[in-house]
Design a protein around this motif. Structure first.
Motif, PDB file in Angstrom:
ATOM      1  N   THR A  17       0.832  -1.201   0.000  1.00 24.05           N
ATOM      2  CA  THR A  17       0.000   0.000   0.000  1.00 24.05           C
ATOM      3  C   THR A  17       0.869   1.254   0.000  1.00 24.05           C
ATOM      4  OG1 THR A  17      -1.815  -1.139   1.110  1.00 24.05           O
ATOM      5  CG2 THR A  17      -1.775   1.269   1.290  1.00 24.05           C
ATOM      6  N   ALA A  18       1.947   1.256   0.788  1.00 26.24           N
ATOM      7  CA  ALA A  18       2.849   2.407   0.835  1.00 26.24           C
ATOM      8  C   ALA A  18       3.525   2.619  -0.515  1.00 26.24           C
ATOM      9  CB  ALA A  18       3.902   2.199   1.929  1.00 26.24           C
ATOM     10  N   TYR A  19       3.966   1.553  -1.161  1.00 23.06           N
ATOM     11  CA  TYR A  19       4.610   1.659  -2.480  1.00 23.06           C
ATOM     12  C   TYR A  19       3.616   2.195  -3.511  1.00 23.06           C
ATOM     13  CZ  TYR A  19       7.363   0.266  -6.573  1.00 23.06           C
ATOM     14  OH  TYR A  19       8.075   0.260  -7.742  1.00 23.06           O
ATOM     15  N   GLU A  20       2.395   1.685  -3.485  1.00 22.40           N
ATOM     16  CA  GLU A  20       1.364   2.169  -4.413  1.00 22.40           C
ATOM     17  C   GLU A  20       1.024   3.628  -4.135  1.00 22.40           C
ATOM     18  OE1 GLU A  20      -1.714  -0.770  -3.933  1.00 22.40           O
ATOM     19  OE2 GLU A  20      -0.831  -2.056  -5.466  1.00 22.40           O
ATOM     20  N   TYR A  21       1.048   4.027  -2.862  1.00 23.29           N
ATOM     21  CA  TYR A  21       0.805   5.425  -2.509  1.00 23.29           C
ATOM     22  C   TYR A  21       1.862   6.323  -3.149  1.00 23.29           C
ATOM     23  CZ  TYR A  21       0.678   9.678   0.249  1.00 23.29           C
ATOM     24  OH  TYR A  21       0.634  10.994   0.635  1.00 23.29           O
ATOM     25  N   LEU A  22       3.134   5.924  -3.028  1.00 21.37           N
ATOM     26  CA  LEU A  22       4.197   6.731  -3.619  1.00 21.37           C
ATOM     27  C   LEU A  22       4.019   6.864  -5.125  1.00 21.37           C
ATOM     28  CD1 LEU A  22       7.342   5.478  -1.673  1.00 21.37           C
ATOM     29  CD2 LEU A  22       6.195   7.692  -1.469  1.00 21.37           C
ATOM     30  N   ARG A  23       3.626   5.784  -5.767  1.00 21.75           N
ATOM     31  CA  ARG A  23       3.466   5.806  -7.221  1.00 21.75           C
ATOM     32  C   ARG A  23       2.203   6.534  -7.660  1.00 21.75           C
ATOM     33  NH1 ARG A  23       2.634   1.070  -9.375  1.00 21.75           N
ATOM     34  NH2 ARG A  23       3.022   1.953 -11.411  1.00 21.75           N
ATOM     35  N   ASN A  24       1.086   6.214  -7.034  1.00 18.01           N
ATOM     36  CA  ASN A  24      -0.201   6.691  -7.538  1.00 18.01           C
ATOM     37  C   ASN A  24      -0.688   8.001  -6.934  1.00 18.01           C
ATOM     38  OD1 ASN A  24      -0.376   4.378  -9.164  1.00 18.01           O
ATOM     39  ND2 ASN A  24      -1.205   3.205  -7.464  1.00 18.01           N
ATOM     40  N   VAL A  25      -0.316   8.287  -5.700  1.00 23.39           N
ATOM     41  CA  VAL A  25      -0.775   9.523  -5.055  1.00 23.39           C
ATOM     42  C   VAL A  25       0.312  10.594  -5.122  1.00 23.39           C
ATOM     43  CG1 VAL A  25      -1.591  10.564  -2.900  1.00 23.39           C
ATOM     44  CG2 VAL A  25      -2.358   8.260  -3.546  1.00 23.39           C
ATOM     45  N   GLU A  26       1.520  10.238  -4.737  1.00 26.63           N
ATOM     46  CA  GLU A  26       2.626  11.192  -4.779  1.00 26.63           C
ATOM     47  C   GLU A  26       3.162  11.392  -6.195  1.00 26.63           C
ATOM     48  OE1 GLU A  26       3.917  13.152  -2.344  1.00 26.63           O
ATOM     49  OE2 GLU A  26       2.385  12.435  -0.959  1.00 26.63           O
ATOM     50  N   GLY A  27       2.884  10.438  -7.081  1.00 26.80           N
ATOM     51  CA  GLY A  27       3.258  10.582  -8.481  1.00 26.80           C
ATOM     52  C   GLY A  27       4.686  10.217  -8.828  1.00 26.80           C
ATOM     53  N   PHE A  28       5.346   9.423  -7.973  1.00 26.39           N
ATOM     54  CA  PHE A  28       6.716   9.011  -8.263  1.00 26.39           C
ATOM     55  C   PHE A  28       6.733   7.838  -9.228  1.00 26.39           C
ATOM     56  CE2 PHE A  28       7.350  11.097  -4.155  1.00 26.39           C
ATOM     57  CZ  PHE A  28       8.425  11.911  -4.456  1.00 26.39           C
ATOM     58  N   ALA A  29       7.540   7.939 -10.270  1.00 21.41           N
ATOM     59  CA  ALA A  29       7.752   6.803 -11.159  1.00 21.41           C
ATOM     60  C   ALA A  29       8.554   5.756 -10.393  1.00 21.41           C
ATOM     61  CB  ALA A  29       8.519   7.245 -12.402  1.00 21.41           C
ATOM     62  N   ALA A  30       8.307   4.480 -10.691  1.00 13.44           N
ATOM     63  CA  ALA A  30       9.009   3.400 -10.000  1.00 13.44           C
ATOM     64  C   ALA A  30      10.520   3.576 -10.083  1.00 13.44           C
ATOM     65  CB  ALA A  30       8.588   2.051 -10.572  1.00 13.44           C
ATOM     66  N   GLU A  31      11.003   4.054 -11.213  1.00  6.08           N
ATOM     67  CA  GLU A  31      12.445   4.210 -11.391  1.00  6.08           C
ATOM     68  C   GLU A  31      13.045   5.354 -10.566  1.00  6.08           C
ATOM     69  OE1 GLU A  31      10.244   5.873 -14.961  1.00  6.08           O
ATOM     70  OE2 GLU A  31      10.335   3.904 -14.040  1.00  6.08           O
ATOM     71  N   ARG A  32      12.194   6.052  -9.823  1.00  9.27           N
ATOM     72  CA  ARG A  32      12.679   7.113  -8.920  1.00  9.27           C
ATOM     73  C   ARG A  32      12.549   6.710  -7.462  1.00  9.27           C
ATOM     74  NH1 ARG A  32      10.892  12.760  -9.604  1.00  9.27           N
ATOM     75  NH2 ARG A  32      12.808  13.004  -8.441  1.00  9.27           N
ATOM     76  N   ILE A  33      12.188   5.439  -7.216  1.00 11.94           N
ATOM     77  CA  ILE A  33      11.981   4.949  -5.854  1.00 11.94           C
ATOM     78  C   ILE A  33      13.081   3.950  -5.497  1.00 11.94           C
ATOM     79  CG2 ILE A  33      10.435   3.647  -4.339  1.00 11.94           C
ATOM     80  CD1 ILE A  33       8.090   4.693  -6.043  1.00 11.94           C
ATOM     81  N   ILE A  34      13.615   4.095  -4.296  1.00 13.66           N
ATOM     82  CA  ILE A  34      14.557   3.127  -3.730  1.00 13.66           C
ATOM     83  C   ILE A  34      13.898   2.567  -2.478  1.00 13.66           C
ATOM     84  CG2 ILE A  34      16.808   2.789  -2.655  1.00 13.66           C
ATOM     85  CD1 ILE A  34      17.786   5.173  -4.370  1.00 13.66           C
ATOM     86  N   VAL A  35      13.829   1.248  -2.382  1.00 18.97           N
ATOM     87  CA  VAL A  35      13.228   0.586  -1.225  1.00 18.97           C
ATOM     88  C   VAL A  35      14.361   0.045  -0.361  1.00 18.97           C
ATOM     89  CG1 VAL A  35      11.707  -1.257  -0.455  1.00 18.97           C
ATOM     90  CG2 VAL A  35      11.176  -0.018  -2.550  1.00 18.97           C
ATOM     91  N   MET A  36      14.230   0.266   0.949  1.00 21.27           N
ATOM     92  CA  MET A  36      15.317  -0.089   1.857  1.00 21.27           C
ATOM     93  C   MET A  36      14.762  -0.686   3.138  1.00 21.27           C
ATOM     94  SD  MET A  36      18.026   2.795   2.783  1.00 21.27           S
ATOM     95  CE  MET A  36      19.417   2.461   3.773  1.00 21.27           C
ATOM     96  N   GLY A  37      15.433  -1.697   3.666  1.00 25.20           N
ATOM     97  CA  GLY A  37      15.042  -2.273   4.941  1.00 25.20           C
ATOM     98  C   GLY A  37      16.176  -3.071   5.542  1.00 25.20           C
ATOM     99  N   ASP A  38      16.270  -3.051   6.856  1.00 28.58           N
ATOM    100  CA  ASP A  38      17.283  -3.873   7.516  1.00 28.58           C
ATOM    101  C   ASP A  38      16.606  -4.768   8.547  1.00 28.58           C
ATOM    102  OD1 ASP A  38      16.701  -1.936   9.450  1.00 28.58           O
ATOM    103  OD2 ASP A  38      18.749  -1.826  10.152  1.00 28.58           O
TER     104      ASP A  38
END
Length: 81
Positions: free
Chosen positions: A33-54
């Motif tokens: 849901t958070a990833y879709e929010y960034l893409r669909n609501v905030e308007g970020f293209a997938a190629e402008r997103i970096i996903v990170m977790g430890d």
């Protein structure tokens, strides 16, 4: 200088439901849901997103990428685990 000033990027730190209070796949649903929010609501293209977790977030990051691939959704530019 702040991180934003140095890198010209923003960090989005989504809250996700934790076990054992919430059954699987609650956390995965939340990060999708958070990833879709960034893409669909905030308007970020997938190629402008970096996903990170430890730690557990690293496993959740891997699960997110696998889920995106299975759903044939655009993948982020990079993943850091």
């Amino acid at each position: 200088l702040t991180c934003l000033q140095r890198t010209r990027c923003r960090a989005y730190l989504p809250q996700y439901r934790l076990a054992p209070e919430h059954a699987s796949p609650s956390a995965l649903d939340d990060v999708i849901t958070a990833y879709e929010y960034l893409r669909n609501v905030e308007g970020f293209a997938a190629e402008r997103i970096i996903v990170m977790g430890d730690c557990a977030g690293g496993g959740l990051t891997a699960s997110l990428i696998l889920s995106l691939k299975q759903r044939q959704l655009p993948l982020p530019a990079a993943v850091v685990m």
